[in-house]
Design an enzyme around this catalytic site. Structure first.
Site, PDB file in Angstrom:
ATOM      1  N   PRO A   9      18.536 -46.385   5.941  1.00 43.50           N
ATOM      2  CA  PRO A   9      19.183 -45.219   5.337  1.00 43.50           C
ATOM      3  C   PRO A   9      19.014 -43.921   6.121  1.00 43.50           C
ATOM      4  CG  PRO A   9      17.307 -45.953   4.019  1.00 43.50           C
ATOM      5  CD  PRO A   9      17.574 -47.022   5.039  1.00 43.50           C
ATOM      6  N   ASN A  10      20.115 -43.196   6.213  1.00 42.52           N
ATOM      7  CA  ASN A  10      20.190 -41.849   6.795  1.00 42.52           C
ATOM      8  C   ASN A  10      20.139 -41.811   8.319  1.00 42.52           C
ATOM      9  OD1 ASN A  10      20.326 -40.411   4.253  1.00 42.52           O
ATOM     10  ND2 ASN A  10      18.195 -41.024   3.972  1.00 42.52           N
ATOM     11  N   ARG A  17      20.685 -32.804  10.989  1.00 38.24           N
ATOM     12  CA  ARG A  17      19.598 -31.919  10.533  1.00 38.24           C
ATOM     13  C   ARG A  17      18.278 -32.407  11.107  1.00 38.24           C
ATOM     14  NH1 ARG A  17      18.518 -32.545   5.394  1.00 38.24           N
ATOM     15  NH2 ARG A  17      16.968 -30.904   5.518  1.00 38.24           N
ATOM     16  N   GLU A  97       9.979 -53.464  15.683  1.00 37.10           N
ATOM     17  CA  GLU A  97      10.213 -52.302  14.817  1.00 37.10           C
ATOM     18  C   GLU A  97      10.309 -51.045  15.693  1.00 37.10           C
ATOM     19  OE1 GLU A  97       6.695 -51.446  12.580  1.00 37.10           O
ATOM     20  OE2 GLU A  97       7.754 -50.242  11.086  1.00 37.10           O
ATOM     21  N   HIS A  99      10.722 -46.698  15.541  1.00 36.08           N
ATOM     22  CA  HIS A  99      10.835 -45.425  14.831  1.00 36.08           C
ATOM     23  C   HIS A  99      11.095 -44.327  15.842  1.00 36.08           C
ATOM     24  CE1 HIS A  99       9.906 -47.126  11.052  1.00 36.08           C
ATOM     25  NE2 HIS A  99       8.905 -47.779  11.612  1.00 36.08           N
ATOM     26  N   ARG A 106       2.788 -38.034  10.998  1.00 37.48           N
ATOM     27  CA  ARG A 106       3.503 -37.392   9.885  1.00 37.48           C
ATOM     28  C   ARG A 106       2.768 -37.622   8.546  1.00 37.48           C
ATOM     29  NH1 ARG A 106       9.729 -38.669  10.356  1.00 37.48           N
ATOM     30  NH2 ARG A 106       9.742 -36.962   8.830  1.00 37.48           N
TER      31      ARG A 106
HETATM   32  O1  CA2 Z   1      11.261 -42.011  12.756  1.00 36.27           O
HETATM   33  C1  CA2 Z   1      12.028 -42.856  12.266  1.00 36.27           C
HETATM   34  O2  CA2 Z   1      12.814 -43.520  12.948  1.00 36.27           O
HETATM   35  C2  CA2 Z   1      12.079 -43.052  10.753  1.00 36.27           C
HETATM   36  O3  CA2 Z   1      12.287 -44.434  10.507  1.00 36.27           O
HETATM   37  C3  CA2 Z   1      13.263 -42.226  10.255  1.00 36.27           C
HETATM   38  C4  CA2 Z   1      13.417 -42.195   8.737  1.00 36.27           C
HETATM   39  C5  CA2 Z   1      12.073 -41.854   8.056  1.00 36.27           C
HETATM   40  O4  CA2 Z   1      12.204 -42.013   6.663  1.00 36.27           O
HETATM   41  C6  CA2 Z   1      10.935 -42.754   8.552  1.00 36.27           C
HETATM   42  O5  CA2 Z   1       9.723 -42.354   7.938  1.00 36.27           O
HETATM   43  C7  CA2 Z   1      10.775 -42.649  10.056  1.00 36.27           C
HETATM   44  C8  CA2 Z   1      14.483 -41.142   8.357  1.00 36.27           C
HETATM   45  C9  CA2 Z   1      15.861 -41.468   8.922  1.00 36.27           C
HETATM   46  C10 CA2 Z   1      16.694 -40.269   9.269  1.00 36.27           C
HETATM   47  O6  CA2 Z   1      16.617 -39.236   8.312  1.00 36.27           O
HETATM   48  C11 CA2 Z   1      17.260 -38.044   8.542  1.00 36.27           C
HETATM   49  C12 CA2 Z   1      16.818 -36.941   7.819  1.00 36.27           C
HETATM   50  C13 CA2 Z   1      17.410 -35.717   7.987  1.00 36.27           C
HETATM   51  C14 CA2 Z   1      18.455 -35.577   8.889  1.00 36.27           C
HETATM   52  C15 CA2 Z   1      18.902 -36.663   9.611  1.00 36.27           C
HETATM   53  C16 CA2 Z   1      18.312 -37.907   9.430  1.00 36.27           C
END
Ligand code: CA2
Length: 143
Positions: A9-10, A17, A97, A99, A106
Site C-alpha cells: 500500500p501507498n 509526499r 524483502e 524497504h 524509524r
Molecule cells: O521504506 C519502505 O519501503 C516502507 O516499506 C514504506 C512504507 C512504510 O509503511 C514501511 O514502514 C516502510 C510506506 C509506503 C509509502 O508511503 C508513502 C507515504 C507518504 C507519501 C508517499 C508514500
C-alpha cells in the site's frame, strides 16, 4: 528467470509526499528501473502493486509454479501481516524483502517484519536501488 516484484500500500504514491523519508523518485521511476533491469540482466520481471492485503496474498499464491523469485516490499503490511508471511511460506519461492527507507532508524512499530521472517535477505535504506540489488541477488543465487 522470472521474478515477481510486489509492492504494498501507498508505494504508488512515491515522490508525491515525504521526500525526506522516501526520496524524490516516483513510482513511475521504480517501474522504469525494473524495466531497465529486466533488459540489462535478461530477466522477465513482472511488477504488481496493491493497496489490499488479500490481493497481495492472491498474487503470491498465483506465483506458485510461475515465478522463480519474489522481491517484496509489503509497505505497511510488513509490520502487521501474518497472512502475507503465510502465503510466502505456502508457495516457498525464494524471496527478498526490500524497504526504501531505513526502517530500523524509524518508529518502534516499524522494527518488526513478518514477511522478513520468511525472506532470505532484507535490503533497506537504499532507496529504489534496493530493488535492483534484490533482483541481482536472486539472479546470482538461482538463475
Ligand atoms: O521504506 C519502505 O519501503 C516502507 O516499506 C514504506 C512504507 C512504510 O509503511 C514501511 O514502514 C516502510 C510506506 C509506503 C509509502 O508511503 C508513502 C507515504 C507518504 C507519501 C508517499 C508514500
Amino acid at each position: 528467470m522470472k521474478i515477481l516484484v510486489i509492492n504494498g500500500p501507498n508505494i504508488n504514491m512515491l515522490g508525491i509526499r515525504e521526500p525526506g523519508i522516501y526520496g524524490k523518485n516516483t513510482f513511475a521511476d521504480l517501474l522504469a528501473l525494473l524495466e531497465q533491469t529486466a533488459k540489462e540482466e535478461f530477466l522477465t520481471i513482472e511488477q504488481y502493486q496493491s493497496n489490499h492485503e488479500g490481493d497481495i496474498v492472491d498474487k503470491i499464491q498465483a506465483a506458485y509454479g510461475n515465478f522463480d523469485g519474489i522481491v517484496i516490499n509489503p509497505a505497511a503490511y510488513t509490520h502487521t501481516s501474518v497472512a502475507i508471511l503465510d502465503a510466502l511460506k505456502a508457495v516457498s519461492i525464494p524471496a527478498v524483502e526490500v524497504h526504501i527507507s531505513d526502517v530500523d532508524a524509524r518508529e518502534a512499530f516499524r522494527q518488526i517484519s513478518y514477511a522478513g521472517l520468511y525472506c532470505e535477505k532484507t535490503i533497506k535504506g537504499l532507496g529504489l536501488k534496493g530493488y535492483r540489488q534484490a533482483i541481482l541477488y536472486l539472479k546470482e543465487k538461482y538463475a
